[in-house]
Design an enzyme around this catalytic site. Structure first.
Site, PDB file in Angstrom:
ATOM      1  CE1 TYR A   1      -4.022  -2.779   5.377  1.00 27.84           C
ATOM      2  CE2 TYR A   1      -3.356  -0.563   4.735  1.00 27.84           C
ATOM      3  CZ  TYR A   1      -3.824  -1.817   4.404  1.00 27.84           C
ATOM      4  OH  TYR A   1      -4.099  -2.108   3.081  1.00 27.84           O
TER       5      TYR A   1
ATOM      6  CB  SER B   1      -0.891   0.002   1.243  1.00 28.48           C
ATOM      7  OG  SER B   1      -1.534   1.252   1.418  1.00 28.48           O
TER       8      SER B   1
ATOM      9  CE  LYS C   1      -1.495  -4.261   3.299  1.00 29.56           C
ATOM     10  NZ  LYS C   1      -1.664  -5.508   2.528  1.00 29.56           N
TER      11      LYS C   1
END
Length: 260
Positions: free
Chosen positions: A164, A151, A168
């Site tokens: 998160y 991401s 990533k």
């Protein structure tokens, strides 16, 4: 006049995709099938996988896509997924590890240990497991392509998606190490880094007027991303067109992260 080329020809290839029953994963599966690959569409819910496969098969031909349910958080389910793919289609040539989770939205100072562990396990360790499981097929053939969905969140800190984002960025580190390890065997490994894409997964981030206004004024391409914007990059990285590209983190973001 048609331009004859085999640069993007995936005829005879077998592709395994996780998180592929909808959104970006489904778009990538459809793109691979459109270029000749037979694809395994996997996600947690079999009925959603079946609907996705029907959509692909209606467009690309019968049996181009087959559904297999799998929860990426469980190693035995990943082993069963890889085993069924081999049994039904043969050795795996292409892996798209697209499945990911984010059960917590807020500052890292407040994240429960259980949520932190679940994010890191599902978003990082499951990709490590998958790579280990499919690598022997690719090494044996002297060719293959693994893709892990990271991401653009990996490139910046976040007050609400911190863990998160960490997971990533760890995926990009995983990609680099896998690329170094398997490169001598002819296996390529790359990360795909989507920006803000209009998927159900990211709905909280884009389904509001502020996000729409921001995309239309600050994104160089002046729009939010669509799932189909991921089709081309998946086909490119799976095909001979990217034969000398490995260990990279490629942003698909409309230009928002071109300076990172």
């Amino acid at each position: 006049m048609a331009v004859p080329t085999t640069l993007f020809d995936l005829t005879g290839k077998v592709a395994l995709l996780t998180g592929a029953s909808k959104g970006m994963g489904l778009a990538m599966a459809e793109g691979l099938a459109e270029h000749g690959a037979r694809v395994v569409v996997s996600s947690r819910k079999l009925d959603q996988c079946e609907v996705a496969c029907q959509q692909i098969n209606d467009k690309c031909g019968e049996e181009m896509a087959i559904p297999v349910a799998c929860n990426i958080g469980y190693k035995d389910q990943l082993e069963a997924l890889v085993g069924e793919t081999r049994d039904r289609l043969g050795p795996i040539d292409i892996l798209v590890a697209n499945a990911g989770i984010n059960p917590f939205y807020g500052p890292m100072s407040e994240i429960p240990d259980s949520a932190f562990d679940k994010i890191m396990s599902s978003n990082v360790r499951s990709n490590h497991w998958l790579a280990q499981m499919v690598a022997p097929d690719m090494v044996a053939s002297g060719d293959g392509s693994m893709m892990i969905t990271s991401s653009t969140g990996a490139f910046t800190p976040s007050l609400t998606l911190g863990t998160y984002a960490i997971s990533k960025l760890a995926d990009i580190a995983l990609v680099r190490n896998l690329a170094l390890e398997y490169g001598p065997a002819g296996v390529r490994v790359n990360a795909i880094c989507p920006g803000l894409i209009k998927t159900d997964f990211a709905r909280a981030l884009w389904d509001n007027e502020q996000a729409k206004r921001n995309a239309e004024t600050n994104t160089p391409l002046r729009r939010l991303g669509e799932s189909d914007d991921l089709k081309g990059i998946a086909v490119f990285l799976a095909s001979p067109a990217s034969a000398y590209i490995t260990g990279q983190a490629i942003a698909v973001c409309g230009g928002t992260h071109m300076w990172r």
